[in-house]
Every structure is written in structure tokens, then in C-alpha cells.
Design an enzyme around this catalytic site. Structure first.
Site, PDB file in Angstrom:
ATOM      1  N   GLY A   1       0.820  -1.211   0.000  1.00  0.00           N
ATOM      2  CA  GLY A   1       0.000   0.000   0.000  1.00  0.00           C
ATOM      3  C   GLY A   1       0.852   1.258   0.000  1.00  0.00           C
TER       4      GLY A   1
ATOM      5  N   LEU B   1       1.606   3.571   2.398  1.00  0.00           N
ATOM      6  CA  LEU B   1       2.540   3.747   3.501  1.00  0.00           C
ATOM      7  C   LEU B   1       3.618   2.669   3.500  1.00  0.00           C
ATOM      8  CD1 LEU B   1       3.381   5.316   5.989  1.00  0.00           C
ATOM      9  CD2 LEU B   1       1.726   3.982   7.323  1.00  0.00           C
TER      10      LEU B   1
ATOM     11  N   THR C   1      -7.074   6.215  11.966  1.00  0.00           N
ATOM     12  CA  THR C   1      -7.665   7.236  11.101  1.00  0.00           C
ATOM     13  C   THR C   1      -8.408   8.335  11.856  1.00  0.00           C
ATOM     14  OG1 THR C   1      -9.336   7.551   9.349  1.00  0.00           O
ATOM     15  CG2 THR C   1      -9.704   5.762  10.879  1.00  0.00           C
TER      16      THR C   1
ATOM     17  N   TYR D   1     -16.398   2.225   8.283  1.00  0.00           N
ATOM     18  CA  TYR D   1     -14.947   2.342   8.254  1.00  0.00           C
ATOM     19  C   TYR D   1     -14.411   2.858   9.595  1.00  0.00           C
ATOM     20  CZ  TYR D   1     -10.338   4.278   7.163  1.00  0.00           C
ATOM     21  OH  TYR D   1      -9.001   4.596   7.194  1.00  0.00           O
TER      22      TYR D   1
END
Length: 290
Positions: A11, A13, A103, A127
């Protein structure tokens, strides 16, 4: 040599950590993605980690499709929560220090000042809920952990807002971008560097005890409109950015109207000098074009 396991390494990161890994020869990085290691399987995790003498674990794996999560809650929970539970349990068993990425979506997005780490949690969708569940598993199971909440991640890798705006700006004369959602972009390169600096400090300080939750984004505040406008300038696209409001942009999941993160804690504990978001766009675009 100190071993660091990175999950979700394909991904944004994880890819940035790969890019930086060569300049930290004191660490041996083990990069895995789902093809090499299924973190949703406790047995697969145990089999992979046993005997490797891993000291740190950076979990970059996540289900990040905010809208799709509303339709596939089971998969979102499996990756964002249950897999984190598995990582926490194996970390505790093998005395590994996990660094887990979370997040800004764990907050309501209805605030008006930068969110501190201890403020009320109120996710507005699947999420955010599943990401917070993952946080709670880690806190409960593995006391020596680091959770880093971040926002608006972009990089030269994968799909992200910056790359989308660059590509659209090449083909279109004008674009409408939301003006009433405010936050801060995070250059994944800077976050990757931050994570490695955190590991270096923990590893060097045998008395380190400041485990827990931290916030990281680049400095400054902007709307998606501001971000898009700056991207077009830096990309030298002749594309006009127009403002639209959230009510005119239909999507399944509710987006936070305000998701600025307070970074005082991470700057103080780890001595970080965090760059402003405006100054990092050109760095990313130059890498994309090189």
C-alpha cells in the site's frame, strides 16, 4: 540485527517505508502483504512469526474503501478489527512492539478545533467504527503499543486524491471539488519517516514508557478544494477548480466536515519537526514524474 515486520507493505505507507528502509541499515525489514502473510489468520501469523525474533511490527494493512465498507461490513471488520486483534495477540506472545495506523474517521467530524488523542470517539460509518474496534483490541491486549491516527494520505503509490486530481486536471478544463470538508493532507513519505524515527527512539531508550495513541498529519489546515487547487498549480495543469458543497456530492458513507488532528503530543514526545502540507506536494509530484 533488529527485525521489523511490515504488514500491508504494497500500500501507500508500506511502499514508502520500503523506499526509506535502505537508509536505516541498523534495521532488517521484513515486508509482507496478503500474498505472503494473511493477518486475518491467527495460525498463519503464528507460523510466520515464530522463530524470526521480530522486535517491531508496523501494521499498514487496512480496508480503506470508505463507501464500499458500508456495503461489506464483514470484510471491513475482518481486516480493520479482527486482524488487529490477531496482531495484538501475537505481539504480546512474542514481546513485539506493534505500531498500528488508524484514522481521523474515529471522530464525528463535527468539531471546530484540532482533535486531541483523548477526545470523544464517535465514528459516523462502518470504516471509522471498524478502525476504532481495531484500536481497542490493541489497547486491551498489548499494553506496549503505538497507535498513529492520520488523515488524507497521499503518495506516488496506489490510488489517492493527489494522483486523481493530477490525472483529471490534465484532461479537463475545470473540476468541482468539495469546499466544506476541512482537514490536513498527509504525505505518506513523511509519515513513514515519522514511524521509523519512533522505532529508533523506543529502541534507543530502554526506559521508554510513552506508549499509546498519537496523531500525525502534515502541518496546516485546508479544504479539499484548497488541496486540489494547490495540486493543479504544482502539477502545472491548466484546470480551474470550482467549489461544490458536500450536499451536492452523493456518496454512501458520511464524510467528516472537520478532521484536523492535534499533533502536539507526537511532536513533544518524539521531537518531530513536521512539514507544512503545501511544501510537500511538489516533492511528491517530482517523484511521480521522475
Amino acid at each position: 540485527m533488529t527485525k521489523i515486520l511490515v504488514t500491508g507493505s504494497n500500500g501507500q505507507l508500506g511502499s514508502e517505508i520500503k523506499e526509506l528502509s535502505s537508509i536505516f541499515p541498523e534495521f532488517e525489514f521484513i515486508f509482507t502483504d496478503v500474498a505472503e502473510l494473511d493477518i486475518t489468520s491467527p495460525k498463519a501469523l503464528s507460523d510466520f512469526i515464530t522463530g524470526k525474533k521480530i522486535k517491531y511490527l508496523i501494521n499498514c494493512a487496512a480496508y480503506t474503501n470508505v463507501d464500499q465498507a458500508e456495503k461489506d461490513e464483514e470484510t471491513a471488520r475482518l481486516i480493520n478489527a479482527i486482524a488487529v486483534k490477531n496482531l495484538a495477540e501475537v505481539s504480546k506472545l512474542h514481546e513485539i512492539t506493534p505500531i498500528h495506523i488508524s484514522t481521523d474517521y474515529v471522530f464525528s467530524g463535527e468539531g471546530f478545533k484540532p482533535y486531541q488523542e483523548n477526545e470523544t470517539i464517535a465514528p459516523q460509518g462502518v470504516y471509522g467504527n471498524t478502525k476504532f474496534e481495531g484500536e481497542e483490541f490493541l489497547r486491551t491486549i498489548c499494553l506496549k503499543h503505538i497507535i498513529i491516527r492520520t488523515s488524507w494520505l497521499y503518495s506516488p503509490f496506489g490510488k489517492n486524491f493527489l494522483k486523481t486530481m493530477i490525472n483529471l486536471g490534465k484532461d479537463k478544463d475545470q473540476l468541482g471539488v468539495i469546499v466544506d470538508q476541512v482537514g490536513t493532507p498527509t504525505y505518506a513519505h513523511d509519515l513513514a519517516s515519522c514511524i521509523i524515527q519512533i522505532i529508533k527512539k523506543i529502541h534507543a531508550d530502554k526506559d521508554f514508557n510513552d506508549y499509546g495513541t498519537y496523531h500525525y498529519s502534515n502541518e496546516g489546515v485546508c479544504s479539499w478544494f484548497d488541496f486540489a487547487s494547490e495540486i493543479q498549480i504544482e502539477a502545472k495543469n491548466d484546470c480551474k477548480i470550482n467549489t461544490i458543497e458536500s450536499k451536492d456530492f452523493k456518496c454512501l458513507a458520511k464524510r467528516p466536515h472537520y478532521s484536523v488532528l492535534n499533533k502536539s503530543k507526537i511532536k513533544h514526545i518524539f521531537g518531530l519537526d513536521i512539514p507544512h502540507w503545501r511544501g510537500r506536494i511538489s516533492h511528491c509530484i517530482n517523484r511521480i514524474n521522475s
